[in-house]
Structures are given as C-alpha cells and as structure tokens.
Design an enzyme around this catalytic site. Structure first.
Site, PDB file in Angstrom:
ATOM      1  N   HIS A 315      21.130 -13.805  23.662  1.00  9.33           N
ATOM      2  CA  HIS A 315      20.962 -13.487  22.237  1.00  9.33           C
ATOM      3  C   HIS A 315      19.525 -13.731  21.853  1.00  9.33           C
ATOM      4  O   HIS A 315      18.906 -14.671  22.368  1.00  9.33           O
ATOM      5  CB  HIS A 315      21.898 -14.360  21.382  1.00  9.33           C
ATOM      6  CG  HIS A 315      22.109 -13.797  20.017  1.00  9.33           C
ATOM      7  ND1 HIS A 315      21.219 -14.007  18.994  1.00  9.33           N
ATOM      8  CD2 HIS A 315      23.088 -12.998  19.531  1.00  9.33           C
ATOM      9  CE1 HIS A 315      21.657 -13.371  17.923  1.00  9.33           C
ATOM     10  NE2 HIS A 315      22.780 -12.741  18.217  1.00  9.33           N
ATOM     11  N   ASP A 373      30.210 -10.898  21.422  1.00  6.47           N
ATOM     12  CA  ASP A 373      30.758  -9.645  21.954  1.00  6.47           C
ATOM     13  C   ASP A 373      31.505  -9.847  23.259  1.00  6.47           C
ATOM     14  O   ASP A 373      32.323  -9.019  23.652  1.00  6.47           O
ATOM     15  CB  ASP A 373      29.629  -8.632  22.176  1.00  6.47           C
ATOM     16  CG  ASP A 373      29.028  -8.214  20.860  1.00  6.47           C
ATOM     17  OD1 ASP A 373      29.797  -7.895  19.951  1.00  6.47           O
ATOM     18  OD2 ASP A 373      27.797  -8.232  20.740  1.00  6.47           O
TER      19      ASP A 373
HETATM   20  N1  CMC Z   1      21.585 -10.468  31.746  1.00 11.05           N
HETATM   21  C1  CMC Z   1      20.579 -10.781  32.603  1.00 11.05           C
HETATM   22  N2  CMC Z   1      19.344 -11.164  32.200  1.00 11.05           N
HETATM   23  C2  CMC Z   1      19.122 -11.237  30.874  1.00 11.05           C
HETATM   24  C3  CMC Z   1      20.120 -10.925  29.938  1.00 11.05           C
HETATM   25  C4  CMC Z   1      21.384 -10.541  30.405  1.00 11.05           C
HETATM   26  N3  CMC Z   1      22.372 -10.234  29.557  1.00 11.05           N
HETATM   27  N4  CMC Z   1      19.614 -11.076  28.689  1.00 11.05           N
HETATM   28  C5  CMC Z   1      18.336 -11.465  28.838  1.00 11.05           C
HETATM   29  N5  CMC Z   1      18.034 -11.567  30.160  1.00 11.05           N
HETATM   30  C6  CMC Z   1      16.762 -11.998  30.719  1.00 11.05           C
HETATM   31  C7  CMC Z   1      15.690 -10.924  30.615  1.00 11.05           C
HETATM   32  O1  CMC Z   1      15.644 -10.103  31.772  1.00 11.05           O
HETATM   33  C8  CMC Z   1      14.436 -11.740  30.419  1.00 11.05           C
HETATM   34  O2  CMC Z   1      14.003 -12.200  31.674  1.00 11.05           O
HETATM   35  P1  CMC Z   1      12.414 -12.415  31.950  1.00 11.05           P
HETATM   36  O3  CMC Z   1      11.968 -13.463  30.973  1.00 11.05           O
HETATM   37  O4  CMC Z   1      12.379 -12.881  33.370  1.00 11.05           O
HETATM   38  O5  CMC Z   1      11.769 -11.095  31.724  1.00 11.05           O
HETATM   39  C9  CMC Z   1      14.900 -12.953  29.615  1.00 11.05           C
HETATM   40  O6  CMC Z   1      16.300 -13.090  29.917  1.00 11.05           O
HETATM   41  C10 CMC Z   1      14.721 -12.804  28.113  1.00 11.05           C
HETATM   42  O7  CMC Z   1      15.331 -11.573  27.734  1.00 11.05           O
HETATM   43  P2  CMC Z   1      14.802 -10.662  26.552  1.00 11.05           P
HETATM   44  O8  CMC Z   1      15.300  -9.261  26.762  1.00 11.05           O
HETATM   45  O9  CMC Z   1      13.330 -10.861  26.402  1.00 11.05           O
HETATM   46  O10 CMC Z   1      15.536 -11.347  25.340  1.00 11.05           O
HETATM   47  P3  CMC Z   1      15.751 -10.699  23.929  1.00 11.05           P
HETATM   48  O11 CMC Z   1      15.867 -11.818  22.975  1.00 11.05           O
HETATM   49  O12 CMC Z   1      14.737  -9.671  23.637  1.00 11.05           O
HETATM   50  O13 CMC Z   1      17.154  -9.932  24.109  1.00 11.05           O
HETATM   51  C11 CMC Z   1      19.441  -9.373  24.059  1.00 11.05           C
HETATM   52  C12 CMC Z   1      18.351 -10.349  23.581  1.00 11.05           C
HETATM   53  C13 CMC Z   1      20.747  -9.719  23.329  1.00 11.05           C
HETATM   54  C14 CMC Z   1      19.050  -7.926  23.679  1.00 11.05           C
HETATM   55  C15 CMC Z   1      19.601  -9.515  25.602  1.00 11.05           C
HETATM   56  O14 CMC Z   1      19.961 -10.842  25.913  1.00 11.05           O
HETATM   57  C16 CMC Z   1      20.625  -8.529  26.173  1.00 11.05           C
HETATM   58  O15 CMC Z   1      20.270  -7.387  26.459  1.00 11.05           O
HETATM   59  N6  CMC Z   1      21.928  -8.964  26.310  1.00 11.05           N
HETATM   60  C17 CMC Z   1      22.974  -8.068  26.758  1.00 11.05           C
HETATM   61  C18 CMC Z   1      23.450  -7.217  25.592  1.00 11.05           C
HETATM   62  C19 CMC Z   1      24.267  -8.009  24.592  1.00 11.05           C
HETATM   63  O16 CMC Z   1      25.176  -8.747  24.943  1.00 11.05           O
HETATM   64  N7  CMC Z   1      23.960  -7.806  23.288  1.00 11.05           N
HETATM   65  C20 CMC Z   1      24.711  -8.427  22.187  1.00 11.05           C
HETATM   66  C21 CMC Z   1      23.884  -9.351  21.369  1.00 11.05           C
HETATM   67  S1  CMC Z   1      24.879 -10.370  20.301  1.00 11.05           S
HETATM   68  C22 CMC Z   1      25.570  -9.333  19.142  1.00 11.05           C
HETATM   69  C23 CMC Z   1      24.592  -8.680  18.245  1.00 11.05           C
HETATM   70  O17 CMC Z   1      23.732  -9.347  17.668  1.00 11.05           O
HETATM   71  O18 CMC Z   1      24.707  -7.475  18.050  1.00 11.05           O
END
Ligand code: CMC
Length: 439
Positions: A315, A373
């Site tokens: 998240h 989710d």
């Molecule tokens: N699986 C594997 N690696 C992950 C995941 C994941 N689900 N989420 C983040 N990472 C890794 C990512 O690769 C990155 O690694 P590095 O620092 O080595 O590059 C690190 O963790 C930080 O990720 P980020 O993409 O910079 O984090 P963010 O805050 O921009 O993204 C997120 C948050 C929710 C978009 C992401 O965690 C994700 O894509 N999760 C899966 C989709 C999901 O479940 N979304 C629902 C969110 S909650 C409900 C809502 O608010 O709608």
C-alpha cells in the site's frame, strides 16, 4: 479551522540554493495530526522554481478534516473515530452522514438522512433503457462510468454546485442510486429482469436483494451476509487522498457537476493498482491454482525482471498492517462459516500466500502487508458475487468519500483550479518540417 489560522508562521523552513547561496524561508504548517507541511505556495513566485513530486509521494494536495491515516502505525480515523469502532458499531449510512457532516447523527438526524436517501433509490425509466445499449458481456465498471456520468443529463435540478440545496440533492441521489445502478449492471450481464429497490431493507441488504432476487420467488438475504456486506461498505467508504478521491477533487476544481466528477472517480478506481486490485487478487489466485505453486509465484513477485506483483499486497500509505484488512480477515472466516462453503481451496491458497509472504525477507523489508483487497475478494466469492462486480462494490462504498471530499472542496473559501506543473524534458523549440522534406 482554516489552516492559515491554525498554522504557526514560525518556525520556517529555509531553502538554500547551493548554486548561488541565495536562501528563502517558507512557513511550516501544522495540522491536528500527521506530519507538518512546508507551505510552498509562494515557491515559484519567490524562487522561479517548481517542486518535482510525481505520484505525490511527499505532497499534501489539499487541506482536509475528513479522514486521517497513519500508515506507519496502521491507524485510520474518520472524523476522529477509529475504523475498528466504526466497523463494529456503526453502519454505512451513518458513516456517510459522519463523513459528510463531521459528526455522528442523532436519532432524529439519522432517520431524516435515511429517509432522504431512500427517497432517491429508484432510477428514471429512461435511464434504465441505457442498459439495453450495452453489450451483455460489458464490464460492469464500464456501465458504472457511463450511467453515473449520465445522471447529470437527468437531474438538472441538482447541478448548481454553488447552491447548498442542489448539492445536498445530488449527494443524496449519488449515494442512493449507486447500489441500484450497480445491481442493474449485474442483471444486464446475467440477462435477468431488474429488481426494484425495497426501501424497508437495510442499505447493503437492499443491494444484495436487487442483485440476487428474481420475480419468480421470494428472496431473503441472510442477516449475517447483509451485515458482512454492510461492514465491507463501511471499510471502503473513505481513504483520504487516494487516486480516485484526488481525481474527484481535481475534476471538481474546474466546477464540473458532481455526477461527472464521481464518474471520473469511478474510472480512476477501476485500475488494478487501486480498486481493481480485488478483482486482480481473485484472478491471481485462480492462476496460481494450488498451494504448492505459491513459492513459485512469491519468487516471481520478488524478481525485478518479472512484472508480476502479488495482488492484494502493499500500500502506498500503510507500511504496517492495513487496519481494514485485519477486520476483513475476521469477517472472511465468519462469512465462510455462515455460508457453510466447507473447505474453500481458494481461501486456503490465500492463507498460504499470506503466511509465506509475511515470513519472507523481501516482503518484511519492503513492508508489504496484505491490504483490504486481499480479503474482500474471498468474501465476495463466498457470497456468489462475480469477480467483475468486486470493484463495483468498492465504488458503491467509496462514493461516500468522493462526495464528502468534493463537498469539502466546494466550500473552501479559496478555490483554485487544480493545475500541476511539470519538469519538461522534451524537444526544445524547432521549426516545422514540411512532409516532403521529412525523413
Ligand atoms: N508485490 C511485489 N513487490 C511489490 C508489491 C507487490 N504487491 N508492491 C510493491 N512492491 C515492491 C516494488 O517492486 C518496489 O520495489 P523496489 O523498491 O525494489 O523497486 C517496492 O515494493 C515499493 O513499491 P512501489 O510500487 O514503489 O510502492 P507504491 O507505494 O508506489 O505502490 C501499490 C503501492 C499498492 C500500487 C503496490 O504495492 C502494488 O502494486 N500492489 C499490488 C496492487 C494492490 O494490491 N493494490 C491495492 C492497493 S489497496 C486498495 C486501494 O487503495 O485501492
């Protein structure tokens, strides 16, 4: 209290340009909770520079009094009330009232609010004919974007955003009609007749009734299932400045009408990185298929060269357990017991995934916990709700937050259209080349 009054003008934050040694002071503003913010509103005027923050990871885009999240501690408060208490003791319409008005309603206020909402649950007959124009296999979120946007073509008496009575009417209509619009999207997909709203039923109960009843026989929603759905709606009602809420605020900042703004919010929610994640979780679990393949997928999620991510994990704000996920985890087991689905292989698979991911160094170091989710999808599945409707249910709930934020913005004394700047890295000025001379 307006921030300018609440804020301390001292201390200030000093910005030094190391190229020239020039320095500027910017006020530091303090809210009632959360980190202080550096007020950079005069940054460009004073320094000729912009800030650069794609994804708004360090930018407070607005001042708000509605919802507070402490992602490090796993705290979520609506108007000061912890989500755990609201989920245990309140119901969705009460949360709508709280988000909109700032206080929990009295008995009389709650009754009036309830009456105001239920009066608007039906859809205009002409609006119903829209559904015939959609293909039977249309994604219900596509139908939601279209039909909710079309509300502005039907309700001209609630489009004047500067008139509080118009705003209230639009708010009531949006909250009231979302479940009806959603249930009719489902009925379109399964080729069944629309079931009219029944105003004596609870909010979630009415939605489930419109989804699953048919004209052929009596349909009674099980109280525990209705309660679980009500709780899901409460848990999804608002989450401060997430992508869809910020979309609604930005659309509203041009003074677009609330129906159009909410349609924009629905579009933003649809994506798998946001509300679409619950649908993506189920698709992922189906793809994994069995418990013994979990390690393979966990390995893929950690591989930098593989775009695969564990859906339902991570998240932007919660770098601790998502408090909504903790509550839903319990609900998940209650619903499965109530519906007597027996050994649910997908749930077992989900639990195994959760177990492995929570023990894995990669997920621990990056603080990637299961989010809301992850569990909601399992509950919906047990209730017999098709995967394509998962994000739609999120939208039914989130309309409460969208419209509360929109209403908050519209009442701000100083309204500025949202207009971010950019760091331009494209071509510099050059002369047009006639097509005959292009290579
Ligand atoms: N699986 C594997 N690696 C992950 C995941 C994941 N689900 N989420 C983040 N990472 C890794 C990512 O690769 C990155 O690694 P590095 O620092 O080595 O590059 C690190 O963790 C930080 O990720 P980020 O993409 O910079 O984090 P963010 O805050 O921009 O993204 C997120 C948050 C929710 C978009 C992401 O965690 C994700 O894509 N999760 C899966 C989709 C999901 O479940 N979304 C629902 C969110 S909650 C409900 C809502 O608010 O709608």
């Amino acid at each position: 209290m307006p921030l300018d009054k609440a804020a301390t003008k001292e201390p200030t934050f000093t910005l030094i340009d190391n190229r020239t040694g020039q320095n500027w002071n910017f006020p530091i503003l303090s809210g009632s909770l959360g980190p202080d913010v550096i007020d950079v509103r005069r940054l460009y005027a004073e320094t000729g520079m912009f800030t650069f923050d794609p994804g708004y990871t360090s930018t407070a885009s607005c001042e708000s009094t509605i919802t507070f999240i402490d992602g490090d501690e796993g705290v979520l408060l609506h108007r000061g009330y912890p989500i755990e208490q609201l989920a245990a003791k309140s119901d969705f319409l009460e949360i709508c009232y709280l988000l909109l008005n700032g206080e929990l309603p009295t008995k009389v206020q709650k009754k009036e609010f309830w009456k105001g909402i239920t009066y608007h649950t039906m859809l205009d007959e002409k609006l119903k004919s829209f559904y015939q124009g959609f293909r039977r296999d249309s994604h219900p979120m596509a139908i939601m974007c279209g039909v909710v946007g079309a509300l502005s073509a039907f309700y001209h008496d609630s489009l004047d955003i500067h008139d509080p009575e118009h705003r209230q009417l639009a708010i009531y209509r949006l909250i009231a009609k979302m479940p009806t619009i959603a249930a009719y999207a489902y009925k379109t997909a399964v080729g069944q007749p629309f079931i009219s709203p029944r105003n004596e039923l609870g909010f979630a109960e009415n939605f489930l009734h419109m989804m699953f009843a048919t004209p052929c026989e009596e349909y009674k929603v099980r109280p525990k299932v209705a309660r679980a759905m009500e709780r899901i709606l409460v848990l999804h009602a608002d989450h401060e400045q997430n992508a869809s809420t910020s979309t609604v605020r930005l659309a509203g900042s041009s003074h677009a009408n609330p129906f159009a703004c909410v349609a924009a919010g629905i579009a933003s929610l649809w994506g798998p990185a946001h509300g679409g994640a619950n649908e993506a979780v189920l698709k992922m679990l189906n793809e994994i298929g069995s418990k013994n393949r979990v390690p393979e997928y966990v390995k893929r999620a950690k591989d930098k060269d593989d775009p695969f991510r564990l859906m339902g994990f991570g998240h932007r704000v919660y770098k601790n357990f998502d408090p909504r996920a903790t509550i839903l985890r319990e609900s998940c087991h209650e619903v499965l017991d109530e519906l007597d689905v027996g050994e649910e292989p997908l749930l077992e698979l989900a639990m195994e995934l959760e177990r492995i991911a929570l023990q894995d160094d990669y997920f621990i170091k990056k603080k990637l916990y299961p989010n809301v989710d992850f569990y909601s999808g399992i509950i919906y599945r047990a209730m017999g709700i098709p995967v394509s409707m998962f994000t739609v249910i999120f939208a039914i709930a989130r309309v409460a937050g969208w419209i509360s934020h929109w209403n908050e913005w519209i009442q701000e004394p100083e309204q500025k259209i949202g207009r971010p700047r950019q760091l331009f890295t494209g071509a510099t000025k050059r002369n047009f080349v006639p097509i005959s001379q292009r290579r």
